[in-house]
Design an enzyme around this catalytic site. Structure first.
Site, PDB file in Angstrom:
ATOM      1  CE  LYS A  40      -3.721   2.562   2.520  1.00  0.00           C
ATOM      2  NZ  LYS A  40      -4.437   2.192   3.867  1.00  0.00           N
ATOM      3  NE  ARG A  47      -5.757  10.166   3.395  1.00  0.00           N
ATOM      4  CZ  ARG A  47      -4.666  10.273   3.065  1.00  0.00           C
ATOM      5  NH1 ARG A  47      -4.365  11.547   2.393  1.00  0.00           N
ATOM      6  NH2 ARG A  47      -3.598   9.453   3.163  1.00  0.00           N
ATOM      7  CE  LYS A  91      -3.597   8.226   6.811  1.00  0.00           C
ATOM      8  NZ  LYS A  91      -4.955   7.464   6.607  1.00  0.00           N
ATOM      9  CE  LYS A 114      -6.519   2.011  -0.509  1.00  0.00           C
ATOM     10  NZ  LYS A 114      -7.326   2.060   0.605  1.00  0.00           N
ATOM     11  CB  SER A 155     -11.599   7.135  -3.621  1.00  0.00           C
ATOM     12  OG  SER A 155     -10.515   7.806  -2.947  1.00  0.00           O
TER      13      SER A 155
END
Length: 333
Positions: free
Chosen positions: A204, A214, A226, A257, A283
Site C-alpha cells: 500500500k 478520506r 502517512k 493499492k 477513490s
C-alpha cells in the site's frame, strides 16, 4: 526462457484477420473480466438518514445498515460474491485511542451481523485499520507525535477479533504496521477462528489518490502524512519484500493499492508469488474517470472496462472497485 514467436511475413501473416469482427475478437481474447472478479466497497454510517451522497465520489453514498443490507442483496443477485465494508463515524465517537475500533457492538460489527442474517452466502471483507476511528486520521496510534507500531498492533488484533465474531469472512489489514499479519493470525488461531481469511494490504503506497476516500470516511484534516508507514511510490523491490513478509506471517491473499499507477507492482507480485493477488481501484482513480466523463473526454463504460481489464492483464485475481455494481449490470446485460 524468452519466447520467440514464429511470425509469417506479410502477406501470409496478417494479424488483423483476428480482429475483423466481434465474434473472433471474443474468441481469441487473452483476458476476460467476470462478475466474480469484483469486490464492491460500501460505506456504512451511523447517521439517521438512509443514504448520504459523498460529494467527491459521484454516485457513491454512505449507507445506513438497513440500506447496506439492501445493497448486499442486490449485489448477490448480480453475482457479486464479496462486499467490503468501511465505516463513517460521527466526530464525537472518534478519539486519539481509537477505542471505537474494538467495540464488540461497533458499527461494522452490527453491519456484518445484519448482512449475514439477510444474505448468509455473501462474503464480507472488513478493513482493519484505525483511521476511521481516530480523531487525527492516521491508521495507527500517535504517541509523542509518531505512529507507534506495536501499540497499534495490539488494537488491530482486538479489532480483528471483534469483527470476526461479528461475522466477517476476510480481514483486510490496511494499516501497513510491521508484524501485524503474524499477530492477527496468531490471535485468530488461538480464538478458534482458523477459517478466517486475511487479505493483506501488503503493498500500500503513500498516494495522492486517496483524497475522496478520506472524505467518505470522514477524515476532515489528516495531521501530517502517512509516509512513515505507507510505501514510497518510487519503490518496487520493497513491495516484494513486504508481500513476502505478509505471506510468511499467514496472509492468504495480498493486495496492491492504488491500482492503475501501480500495474507493474501487480504484475510483479502476482508473477513472483503465485498467490491470489488483488488490486484496489481507489477513490481518486474512480473520481478521475467520473470527472473525465463529465467533461466529455471519455466514454464512461469503455473507460471503466478498459481499466478493469488492465488489472486482469497485469495478473490480478480480483478487483476492489466502486464501479462493481455498475459493471456487474453491464456484464449481465
Amino acid at each position: 526462457m524468452t519466447f520467440n514467436p514464429i511470425l509469417a511475413p506479410y502477406p501470409a501473416g496478417r494479424p488483423r484477420r483476428l480482429r475483423q469482427a466481434p465474434w473472433i475478437r471474443d474468441l481469441v481474447a487473452e483476458n476476460r473480466l467476470h462478475v466474480s472478479d469484483l469486490i464492491w466497497p460500501i460505506f456504512v454510517h451511523d447517521q439517521d438518514k438512509a443514504r448520504d451522497a459523498i460529494g467527491s465520489l459521484q454516485g457513491v453514498h454512505r449507507l445506513s445498515i438497513a440500506e447496506a443490507v439492501k445493497e448486499a442483496r442486490e449485489a448477490k443477485a448480480l453475482g457479486i460474491n464479496v462486499i467490503a465494508l468501511f465505516p463513517h463515524l460521527s466526530a464525537k465517537i472518534r478519539s486519539p485511542d481509537a477505542k471505537a475500533a474494538i467495540d464488540p457492538e461497533g458499527l461494522i460489527v452490527q453491519a456484518c451481523r445484519a448482512i449475514k442474517a439477510a444474505v448468509p452466502d455473501i462474503g464480507l471483507l472488513v478493513d482493519i485499520a484505525l483511521d476511521p476511528y481516530t480523531d487525527h486520521g492516521h491508521d495507527g496510534l500517535l504517541i509523542d507525535g509518531r505512529i507507534h507500531n506495536d501499540s497499534t498492533i495490539d488494537m488491530l488484533v482486538q479489532q480483528s477479533l471483534a469483527l470476526t465474531a461479528g461475522g466477517a469472512d476476510i480481514l483486510a489489514p490496511s494499516d501497513m504496521m510491521d508484524g501485524r499479519i503474524g499477530a492477527i493470525r496468531t490471535a485468530l488461531e488461538a480464538a478458534g477462528h482458523q477459517d478466517t481469511m486475511i487479505m493483506s494490504y501488503a503493498a500500500k503506497y503513500a498516494s495522492a489518490f486517496y483524497g475522496p476516500y478520506r472524505d467518505a470516511i470522514g477524515v476532515k484534516a489528516l495531521k501530517g502524512d502517512k509516509k512513515t508507514y505507507q510505501m514510497d511510490s518510487a519503490n518496487t523491490e520493497e513491495a516484494l519484500r513486504e508481500v513476502a513478509i505478509d505471506i510468511s506471517e499467514g496472509a492468504d491473499m495480498v493486495m496492491v493499492k492504488p491500482g492503475l499507477p501501480y500495474l507493474d507492482i501487480v504484475q510483479r507480485v502476482s508473477h513472483t508469488f503465485r498467490v491470489p493477488t488483488f488490486v484496489y481501484q481507489v477513490s481518486g482513480e474512480y473520481a478521475m474517470i467520473k470527472a473525465a466523463v463529465e467533461k466529455g473526454y471519455m466514454d464512461h463504460d469503455r473507460g471503466v472496462m478498459e481499466t478493469l481489464l488492465a488489472f486482469k492483464r497485469a495478473g490480478a485475481s480480483g478487483i476492489l472497485t466502486y464501479f462493481a455494481k455498475h459493471v456487474a449490470e453491464l456484464l449481465k446485460a
